[in-house]
Design an enzyme around this catalytic site. Structure first.
Site, PDB file in Angstrom:
ATOM      1  N   GLU A   1       0.883  -1.173   0.000  1.00 26.86           N
ATOM      2  CA  GLU A   1       0.000   0.000   0.000  1.00 26.86           C
ATOM      3  C   GLU A   1       0.914   1.215   0.000  1.00 26.86           C
ATOM      4  O   GLU A   1       1.459   1.581   1.035  1.00 26.86           O
ATOM      5  CB  GLU A   1      -0.877   0.024   1.269  1.00 26.86           C
ATOM      6  CG  GLU A   1      -1.747  -1.183   1.477  1.00 26.86           C
ATOM      7  CD  GLU A   1      -2.880  -1.259   0.473  1.00 26.86           C
ATOM      8  OE1 GLU A   1      -3.146  -0.261  -0.223  1.00 26.86           O
ATOM      9  OE2 GLU A   1      -3.489  -2.328   0.365  1.00 26.86           O
TER      10      GLU A   1
ATOM     11  N   CYS B   1      -2.257   8.997   2.244  1.00 25.23           N
ATOM     12  CA  CYS B   1      -1.869   8.719   0.857  1.00 25.23           C
ATOM     13  C   CYS B   1      -3.032   8.971  -0.094  1.00 25.23           C
ATOM     14  O   CYS B   1      -2.853   9.045  -1.298  1.00 25.23           O
ATOM     15  CB  CYS B   1      -1.318   7.298   0.720  1.00 25.23           C
ATOM     16  SG  CYS B   1      -2.166   6.126   1.749  1.00 25.23           S
TER      17      CYS B   1
END
Ligand code: ADP
Length: 523
Positions: A237, A271
């Site tokens: 990720e 993010c």
């Protein structure tokens, strides 16, 4: 300071820059012991019923709810988040995710019967969802509670012991252990290993069965390279440079409020926060003016405020000093190239507070519009047509998340389909992450693998395919002895069954003959 090379880790409060505590990284002997304890748990967790595992998760969820205030205090102290951000994106989110997995885990982990084709008539096909073994979770510093306990718990639900290595920037030392112990969680089922990158690398060397990594693209590549040496599967990720596309038919005020939150929540250190804002040219100026005006009203300094109070700030600090330097570099690059800073732009002294910053007159040659900034900064650009908006959104090495704002939901979905990314929220931002039933993850440089949703359990499973036949005299047509007769019958069966138009009579005849041969044939 490059914490990654230190054997001693020092943790600082980013609001007042006071040292909180420091500790030594573990020795190799200690890491061996950690691994030995995890391996010893493997058979125990494998045997533990899924119902019992879910029960343990529920106890942890209740403990978190009952103890939320001190957990929030610890999160805030190490990250500098506003209390509201810490509540919504960490503690609330964790309890929400656990609630979903309480509902679905037993069903997901039940043996799954699957289709068995006609040539295998009389047999059964199943999938068993089994544990992989010891799972290593390596987490970053932006959501230290959520990004540790969620993947760790999903791996546990699938029957795996877990080693969790938090970031050296926000280790929250002792918090996870206290939560697990307080909830009566099985000892050593989830162990926390504190340290920096060397500790992470040493854990990988000991060959966990799987690595779930959340962090930067560069580190993700290093983790994958280390894992490749031992063929350890990885979920990565990684970062993002999220685009938000605003069409001309939106309600300006609602959209501005949504964009502000999408860009500045967690001080932009998500993010999936908005980093690139594309506004249709017809509403560019009024939307931008409102965005700047409202942004200037956000409270962004802890001066004179109790940082542990719910009435603290709208936007907390940037957690790490090294991140402030990246943000400053991107703003400097933008200004040198002719970009206009409409608000914010420089840090507050004596703290990691960096005010929300909006930069206009930029294009994709600027760092601020192309490289992940990971701070409270929006690069604003305009577009004329839907095609141009899609092209601009896709002109990025990342593919993590995006948002599309329009009253015309048909158009919004059309655009959502065209954006090359892992997640899209329509008329909102980051809301895909608010639904634990939706898998989360990215493509391109944003990584691969999904967690949450059904994928969130299956990513930590060995899916074992099982085909069950009965005992008896009959042999399979593809076993020895090979004869021209069998060859012809199998060919007939294939043509009858798998051609575009089926010939059921021919299939039945060849099938019966093959069956008959299978009963008699001997070598
Ligand atoms: P960020 O937290 O800024 O995204 P990184 O991606 O560098 O930073 O780090 C994320 C996590 O990866 C942290 O827990 C860090 O200690 C760990 N880490 C960094 N480098 C390595 C490495 N070479 N091997 C294993 N773990 C690492």
């Amino acid at each position: 300071m490059d914490t990654s090379t230190l054997a001693r880790v020092t943790v600082t409060n980013p609001i007042n820059l006071k040292e909180l505590y420091s500790f030594e990284e573990p020795t190799t002997a200690e890491l061996d012991q950690v691994f030995a304890r995890a391996r010893a748990m493997e058979p125990l967790l494998r045997k533990m019923s899924v119902k019992e595992r879910v029960g343990h998760m529920n106890n942890v969820r209740q403990y978190i709810i009952d103890n939320r205030e001190w957990i929030l205090d610890r999160i805030i102290e190490e990250t500098g988040k506003s209390r509201m951000d810490a509540l919504t994106a960490e503690v609330f989110e964790v309890t929400d995710v656990f609630d979903y997995f309480e509902k679905v885990t037993e069903k997901l982990l039940k043996d799954k019967s699957v289709y068995t084709p006609l040539p295998l008539l009389g047999k059964k096909s199943k999938i068993y969802w089994e544990p992989l073994g010891t799972v290593l979770i390596i987490a970053p510093w932006n959501f230290p509670f959520y990004q540790g306990i969620v993947p760790a718990m999903l791996a546990f639900l699938a029957g795996n012991p877990v080693l969790f290595k938090p970031s050296e920037v926000t280790p929250m030392k002792g918090v996870m252990e206290k939560v697990l112990e307080g909830a009566g969680f099985p000892k050593d089922a989830i162990q926390v290993v504190y340290g920096a990158k060397n500790t992470g690398a040493q854990l990988i060397e000991r060959r966990p069965a799987k690595i779930h990594f959340t962090g930067s693209v560069n580190t993700g590549k290093k983790i994958m390279a280390l894992a490749a040496q031992q063929l350890i599967p990885v979920d990565l990720e990684l970062g993002g440079k999220d685009p938000s596309l605003v069409f001309e038919d939106v309600d300006l005020e609602r959209t501005v409020n949504g964009i502000m939150w999408g860009a500045f929540t967690n001080a932009g250190q998500s993010c999936t926060s908005i980093e690139r804002l594309y506004i249709h040219e017809s509403i560019y100026q009024p939307l931008l003016d409102m965005l700047v005006e409202k942004t200037k009203k956000l409270t962004v300094s802890h001066a004179g405020r109790d940082y542990k109070s719910p009435a603290d700030v709208d936007m907390g600090t940037v957690t790490a000093e090294f991140q402030i330097r990246i943000i400053e570099d991107h703003i400097k690059d933008a200004v040198e190239r002719g970009g206009k800073v409409l608000c914010g732009g420089s840090r507050q002294p004596g703290t990691h507070h960096f005010p929300p910053t909006i930069v206009a007159d930029v294009d994709h040659s600027f760092k601020i519009a192309s490289v992940e900034t990971f701070g409270p900064v929006i690069a604003v650009m305009k577009f004329k047509t839907e095609e141009e908006a899609i092209r601009l959104a896709n002109d990025s090495p990342y593919g993590l998340s995006a948002s599309v704002w329009s009253k015309d939901l048909k158009r919004a979905e059309r655009v959502a389909r065209e954006i090359i990314t892992g997640n899209v929220s329509i008329n909102s931002h980051m809301l895909t992450e608010g639904n634990p039933a939706l898998p989360f993850g990215g493509i391109k440089d944003s990584g691969f693998g999904r967690y949450k949703g059904e994928a969130g359990i299956y990513t930590f499973c060995n899916s074992k395919s099982v085909l069950i036949d009965v005992q008896g005299k009959k042999i399979e047509p593809h076993w020895y002895p090979f004869t021209p007769e069998k060859y012809a019958l199998l060919t007939d069966l294939m043509v009858a069954l798998f051609s575009k138009s089926k010939n059921w009579v021919k299939f039945a005849v060849s099938g019966l003959k093959i069956d008959n041969i299978g009963t008699k044939q001997k070598l």
